[in-house]
Design an enzyme around this catalytic site. Structure first.
Site, PDB file in Angstrom:
ATOM      1  N   PHE A  51       0.567   5.374   5.553  1.00  0.00           N
ATOM      2  CA  PHE A  51       0.767   4.109   6.261  1.00  0.00           C
ATOM      3  C   PHE A  51       1.657   3.201   5.429  1.00  0.00           C
ATOM      4  CE2 PHE A  51      -0.694  -0.293   7.343  1.00  0.00           C
ATOM      5  CZ  PHE A  51      -0.147  -0.321   8.621  1.00  0.00           C
ATOM      6  N   TYR A  53       3.568  -0.454   5.096  1.00  0.00           N
ATOM      7  CA  TYR A  53       3.506  -1.840   5.571  1.00  0.00           C
ATOM      8  C   TYR A  53       4.522  -2.731   4.866  1.00  0.00           C
ATOM      9  CZ  TYR A  53       0.880  -2.464   1.243  1.00  0.00           C
ATOM     10  OH  TYR A  53       0.506  -2.472  -0.084  1.00  0.00           O
ATOM     11  N   GLY A  54       5.149  -2.221   3.794  1.00  0.00           N
ATOM     12  CA  GLY A  54       6.108  -3.002   3.023  1.00  0.00           C
ATOM     13  C   GLY A  54       7.324  -2.175   2.670  1.00  0.00           C
ATOM     14  N   SER A  55       7.545  -1.957   1.374  1.00  0.00           N
ATOM     15  CA  SER A  55       8.787  -1.320   0.939  1.00  0.00           C
ATOM     16  C   SER A  55       8.927   0.120   1.415  1.00  0.00           C
ATOM     17  CB  SER A  55       8.896  -1.371  -0.590  1.00  0.00           C
ATOM     18  OG  SER A  55       7.831  -0.664  -1.197  1.00  0.00           O
ATOM     19  N   GLU A 128       3.332   5.584  -7.714  1.00  0.00           N
ATOM     20  CA  GLU A 128       2.563   4.398  -7.341  1.00  0.00           C
ATOM     21  C   GLU A 128       1.370   4.117  -8.252  1.00  0.00           C
ATOM     22  OE1 GLU A 128       3.424   2.361  -4.964  1.00  0.00           O
ATOM     23  OE2 GLU A 128       4.945   3.515  -3.889  1.00  0.00           O
TER      24      GLU A 128
END
Length: 229
Positions: A51, A53-55, A128
């Site tokens: 999922f 949602y940003g970069s 990450e």
């Protein structure tokens, strides 16, 4: 959008990579491999969905075979994690976006190839999950798509109160920080611009981010003493 590429360009400064300091405890490669193995075992025979949602929406770091608009219920975007590197410095910390509890978040679910799931998990964890402090912020969430609900992996979700976590900051304060913070990887204003503009291209308008880009534009105008727009 009020926040334009010209305004964003004003926020860039060339900064040296000074690292994250001694307060962060790096994971070993063996520890990262163990995390990837655990996630792989939790995945079982299911497809690997991530999922974004940003970069990851505008800079996915993996090959994917399918993408769907997706909604995570019970989560929302929040600039709540202090950055003293990457897009900030110790002198002018920035803020990183994560998923915080409550509300809903519209983003994109990417399905990765079935035959490279373990390798893809290893690469994502290496990118990450770098420090011990990151461990609690990788999790599985259920997201709703047009073709039904899927379980997806999400990074940087569920930050807890503690050092470097600034939950529930007023948007005005967030805007002040994002208009001024820059690190060796670029400015926080650039990150916000990329996220909002790519969400807009997908037909997604996050109410808080839309308001935030307006406030950041005003802050940049004031910080650089530009004529009012």
């Amino acid at each position: 959008m009020s926040l334009t590429p010209d305004l964003v360009a004003l926020c860039f400064r060339k900064e040296e990579n000074l690292g994250y300091g001694n307060d962060w405890v790096p994971l070993t490669e063996a520890e990262q491999d163990a995390i990837a193995q655990r996630l792989f075992e939790e995945l079982g025979e299911e497809p690997l969905w991530v999922f974004a949602y940003g970069s990851l929406i505008w800079n996915p770091t993996f090959v994917h075979v399918e993408d769907r608009r997706a909604t995570a219920i019970g989560w929302h975007r929040s600039f709540c994690m202090e950055l003293t590197a990457w897009r900030g410095t110790p002198e002018q910390p920035g803020l990183m976006m994560a998923l915080d509890r409550g509300g809903r978040c519209d983003g994109v679910a990417f399905r990765l190839p079935d035959d490279t799931r373990m390798d893809d998990l290893s690469k994502m964890v290496r990118r990450e999950i770098i420090f011990q402090e990151d461990l609690d912020m990788v999790r599985w969430v259920h997201v709703q798509t047009e073709a039904g609900k899927v379980r997806a992996l999400v990074f940087w979700a569920g930050p807890k109160h503690g050092d470097g976590i600034s939950l529930k900051l007023p948007l005005e304060r967030v805007a002040w920080v994002l208009a001024r913070a820059c690190g060796y990887a670029g400015s926080c204003a650039e990150y916000l611009y990329n996220t909002v503009s790519h969400l807009e291209a997908l037909g997604i308008r996050d109410r808080n981010l839309w308001r935030l880009q307006q406030l950041v534009a005003v802050e940049i105008v004031e910080a650089y003493d530009l004529p009012a727009r």
